[in-house]
Design a protein around this motif. Sequence first.
Motif, mmCIF file in Angstrom:
data_model
loop_
_atom_site.group_PDB
_atom_site.id
_atom_site.type_symbol
_atom_site.label_atom_id
_atom_site.label_comp_id
_atom_site.label_asym_id
_atom_site.label_seq_id
_atom_site.Cartn_x
_atom_site.Cartn_y
_atom_site.Cartn_z
ATOM 1 N N ILE A 169 0.863 -1.185 0.000
ATOM 2 C CA ILE A 169 0.000 0.000 0.000
ATOM 3 C C ILE A 169 0.904 1.242 0.000
ATOM 4 O O ILE A 169 1.643 1.473 0.969
ATOM 5 N N CYS A 170 0.883 2.002 -1.083
ATOM 6 C CA CYS A 170 1.714 3.213 -1.168
ATOM 7 C C CYS A 170 0.877 4.405 -0.711
ATOM 8 O O CYS A 170 -0.220 4.632 -1.248
ATOM 9 N N VAL A 171 1.398 5.156 0.240
ATOM 10 C CA VAL A 171 0.614 6.252 0.823
ATOM 11 C C VAL A 171 1.370 7.577 0.730
ATOM 12 O O VAL A 171 2.569 7.600 0.444
ATOM 13 N N ALA A 172 0.637 8.657 1.019
ATOM 14 C CA ALA A 172 1.238 9.987 0.927
ATOM 15 C C ALA A 172 1.335 10.674 2.287
ATOM 16 O O ALA A 172 1.936 11.735 2.407
ATOM 17 N N TYR A 173 0.686 10.096 3.291
ATOM 18 C CA TYR A 173 0.661 10.739 4.619
ATOM 19 C C TYR A 173 1.127 9.758 5.687
ATOM 20 O O TYR A 173 1.023 8.531 5.505
#
Length: 367
Positions: A145-149
């Motif tokens: 899962i690639c996230v930004a936060y």
Amino acid sequence: MNEQPRIILSGGGTGGHIFPAIAIANEFKKRYPEAKILFVGAKDRMEMTKVPEAGYEIEGLWISGIQRKLTISNLLFPFKLLSSLWRSKKILKSFNPDVVIGTGGFASGPIVKMASSAGIKTVVQEQNSIPGITNKWLSKTVDKICVAYDGLGAYFPEEKIIKTGNPVRQDLLKIDAKKETAITKYGLDDEKKTVLILGGSLGARRINELIAANLDFFEEKGVQLLWQCGKLYYEEYKVYSKRKGIQVHEFLDTMDLAYAAADAIISRSGAGSVSELCIVGKPVLFIPSPNVAEDHQTKNAQAIADKEGAKVLKESELEEFFQKRIMQLLELEAMKIKLTHAIKKLALPNATSDIVDEVEKLMQSDK
Ligand SMILES: CC(=O)N[C@H]1[C@@H](OP(=O)(O)OP(=O)(O)OC[C@H]2O[C@@H](n3ccc(=O)[nH]c3=O)[C@H](O)[C@@H]2O)O[C@H](CO)[C@@H](O)[C@@H]1O
């Protein structure tokens, strides 16, 4: 790695889920010109036009989101889901992907779910600080899962999370040299200041009302407007393009030039818009949508404002403060410098490349 990877990308409903998927596809094409790429979206939604415009094939599923009230569409939801799961199975069988990547929105649910259960490698990319229903549902079965936060461990299995940032289209990474082209493209007056108005990929009713009520104010101040009002509102607002110095657009296809032309930007704070605005580095006034799950746009905007990278006004504060704030952004040199410097520091310009690195690692692994 195989020089001809087969990749399915799926995400849609709004631009916030579509453009990240296109950015990832473009990065794959750059690395593997022979890659076979297929998009899967929802019939009748924005992706069915935006993806072919970007040069990729797309299959549309019969699927929609669940609303919080009783509607016919809701009653049909179980049938739509079953039909989409079945269709996804067929697509997976005939395309035979090495990996399936979901970028959120209900369109991506069935294909990513079916891929995981068939043992195909899967990744989701979450743009927001608070995830949507689809990605929460998929998180249990996907590989990464690639996230930004930070802080998404509260919603997703911690060991699958990788912080990469949000994918941003390549042409937005360097806009400084494009101002002159932008002024010509949009036929702007280079003696006047330009305010760019963005309502997210679909347009924002409250922002449109605000701008329409302030047209005389902008004219008095000698400010010209580049105003994206959204497809739903275009018929109502296009009449204002007849006024000198005001351009109303349904949708801007050259966002790099729109950003380059702007002296200040008024915007909703969807995750993609926020990530792009950090890279663009101009004075921004965010007006978050109060109508999104768990008020996540306010959080997105506040995260930037807390680092002194932008100004934020709630819809309820517009009457009182809008004119003052926008003029500060256009006129106070010290504030402009401070804001642009601070917002640029928050940019994650390598996100797309970092995500594709992670997908490559997964494709090379035994799982
Ligand atoms: C109302 C709603 O549900 N909004 C959600 C939606 O926002 P929305 O679909 O508005 O998406 P974002 O703000 O994330 O991104 C907008 C994208 O559209 C592009 N663009 C916009 C206007 C235009 O004229 N041309 C153009 O190309 C922008 O450059 C950007 O790439 O998805 C986001 C990401 O999951 C969420 O954070 C938002 O809360």
